[in-house]
Design a protein around this motif. Structure first.
Motif, PDB file in Angstrom:
ATOM      1  N   PRO A  16      -3.316   7.992  11.858  1.00  0.00           N
ATOM      2  CA  PRO A  16      -2.981   6.878  10.960  1.00  0.00           C
ATOM      3  C   PRO A  16      -1.819   7.169  10.028  1.00  0.00           C
ATOM      4  CG  PRO A  16      -5.081   7.873  10.341  1.00  0.00           C
ATOM      5  CD  PRO A  16      -4.713   8.439  11.671  1.00  0.00           C
ATOM      6  N   VAL A  17      -1.664   8.431   9.602  1.00  0.00           N
ATOM      7  CA  VAL A  17      -0.507   8.779   8.775  1.00  0.00           C
ATOM      8  C   VAL A  17       0.776   8.543   9.569  1.00  0.00           C
ATOM      9  CG1 VAL A  17       0.748  10.699   7.709  1.00  0.00           C
ATOM     10  CG2 VAL A  17      -1.699  10.409   7.267  1.00  0.00           C
ATOM     11  N   TYR A  18       0.784   8.958  10.829  1.00  0.00           N
ATOM     12  CA  TYR A  18       1.942   8.733  11.693  1.00  0.00           C
ATOM     13  C   TYR A  18       2.241   7.241  11.837  1.00  0.00           C
ATOM     14  CZ  TYR A  18       4.520   8.084  16.042  1.00  0.00           C
ATOM     15  OH  TYR A  18       5.429   7.665  16.990  1.00  0.00           O
ATOM     16  N   ILE A  77      -3.677  -1.196   3.078  1.00  0.00           N
ATOM     17  CA  ILE A  77      -4.803  -0.778   2.236  1.00  0.00           C
ATOM     18  C   ILE A  77      -5.958  -0.276   3.101  1.00  0.00           C
ATOM     19  CG2 ILE A  77      -6.576  -1.603   0.623  1.00  0.00           C
ATOM     20  CD1 ILE A  77      -4.423  -3.560  -0.455  1.00  0.00           C
ATOM     21  N   LEU A  78      -6.242  -0.999   4.187  1.00  0.00           N
ATOM     22  CA  LEU A  78      -7.329  -0.595   5.078  1.00  0.00           C
ATOM     23  C   LEU A  78      -7.041   0.749   5.734  1.00  0.00           C
ATOM     24  CD1 LEU A  78      -8.018  -4.101   6.610  1.00  0.00           C
ATOM     25  CD2 LEU A  78      -9.718  -2.688   5.436  1.00  0.00           C
ATOM     26  N   LEU A  79      -5.805   0.933   6.168  1.00  0.00           N
ATOM     27  CA  LEU A  79      -5.464   2.204   6.803  1.00  0.00           C
ATOM     28  C   LEU A  79      -5.473   3.332   5.773  1.00  0.00           C
ATOM     29  CD1 LEU A  79      -5.005   2.905   9.685  1.00  0.00           C
ATOM     30  CD2 LEU A  79      -2.548   2.748   9.357  1.00  0.00           C
ATOM     31  N   LEU A  80      -5.067   3.052   4.549  1.00  0.00           N
ATOM     32  CA  LEU A  80      -5.134   4.066   3.490  1.00  0.00           C
ATOM     33  C   LEU A  80      -6.586   4.423   3.162  1.00  0.00           C
ATOM     34  CD1 LEU A  80      -2.281   2.861   1.098  1.00  0.00           C
ATOM     35  CD2 LEU A  80      -2.338   5.009   2.402  1.00  0.00           C
ATOM     36  N   ALA A  81      -7.480   3.439   3.233  1.00  0.00           N
ATOM     37  CA  ALA A  81      -8.908   3.732   3.037  1.00  0.00           C
ATOM     38  C   ALA A  81      -9.408   4.650   4.144  1.00  0.00           C
ATOM     39  CB  ALA A  81      -9.710   2.426   3.023  1.00  0.00           C
ATOM     40  N   PHE A  82      -9.015   4.361   5.369  1.00  0.00           N
ATOM     41  CA  PHE A  82      -9.366   5.196   6.521  1.00  0.00           C
ATOM     42  C   PHE A  82      -8.844   6.618   6.315  1.00  0.00           C
ATOM     43  CE2 PHE A  82      -8.913   6.777  10.868  1.00  0.00           C
ATOM     44  CZ  PHE A  82     -10.045   6.297  11.510  1.00  0.00           C
TER      45      PHE A  82
END
Length: 257
Positions: free
Chosen positions: A68-70, A84-89
């Protein structure tokens, strides 16, 4: 449409992977009716040579952080709700990859089979959630004001707090130099045997509600099926191990189950 064509149609592929994830959860749930998940107190050489527990946790969880960082770096134009959702993940897996493993005190090695399956799953799910959110979710900017998003994010945060606090309790059951197992006390462990599992289940159902997506729901169902099985095993083990185990304590849902 042929299977080969599906692999060239990423939205359909992500949908297929979501359904397969639910199927994997069902299969795992059924299998764990007959065998104990081979990790921690249930670890066995039957499932392959041991991998040092800290190293196993770090490597197996890393794809769910790195992927997800990539995607966030590559897809900088993604809308705020998906970000926001991916940052929560990512936040969850920062804790599981970079913090949790290095707080483990002792801990039995992880059998190679368990480590390998966990690594494969984290690659699988990291890709599934990241690709969907960054490329196909289509969440509008005002989704952050939708009650589904707000409730989901609140549940995610509450679940993560419960999960981390419960892990802290388990980690500190033994004083330095002590060995053996003890009954967890405090927090939601006063009500259920699987407080740490309950926290993680709430996290990912919150994520599923906030994302309002098939991949999110698939991950939540998979998590529920797998962790419910583990909670049942732990509860049974505690009852067999400790004569004074609290009879009012439930398996996973306070006062109910």
């Amino acid at each position: 449409m042929s299977l080969l064509a599906v692999f060239h149609d990423e939205p359909r592929l992500l949908q297929l992977l979501s359904f397969v994830m639910v199927l994997m959860g069902v299969v795992s749930f059924l299998m764990l009716r007959f065998i104990r998940v081979p990790y921690g107190r249930y670890a066995s050489d039957v499932f392959g040579p041991p991998v040092p527990v800290r190293l196993a946790w770090f490597i197996q969880e890393l794809p769910s952080l790195a992927v997800p960082v990539y995607y966030l770096i590559v897809h900088r134009e993604v809308a705020a709700p998906a970000q926001i959702l991916l940052l929560a993940f990512i936040c969850h897996y920062v804790q599981r990859t970079l913090i949790f493993p290095f707080l483990i005190r002792g801990g039995k090695p992880t059998p190679l089979a368990s480590f390998s399956l966990a690594l494969i799953f984290c690659c699988y799910n990291g890709y599934l959630q990241s690709s969907y959110l960054c490329k196909y979710s289509g969440l509008p900017i005002n989704w952050i004001y939708d009650m589904r998003f707000i409730i989901g994010i609140v549940l995610f945060i509450c679940g993560m707090i419960v999960n981390i606090h419960s892990d802290h309790i388990l980690r500190n059951l033994r004083q330095p130099g002590e060995t053996g197992y003890k009954i967890p006390r405090g927090g939601l462990f006063e009500y259920v045997s699987g407080a740490n599992f309950l926290g993680e289940i709430v996290e990912w159902f919150g994520f599923a509600i906030a994302s309002w997506s098939i991949p999110g729901v698939a991950f939540a169902i998979f998590t529920l099926l797998v962790l419910l099985s583990r909670a049942q095993q732990h509860h049974k083990w505690y009852i067999e191990k400790f004569e004074d185990y609290p009879i009012s304590r439930k398996i996973l849902i306070p006062f109910i189950y």
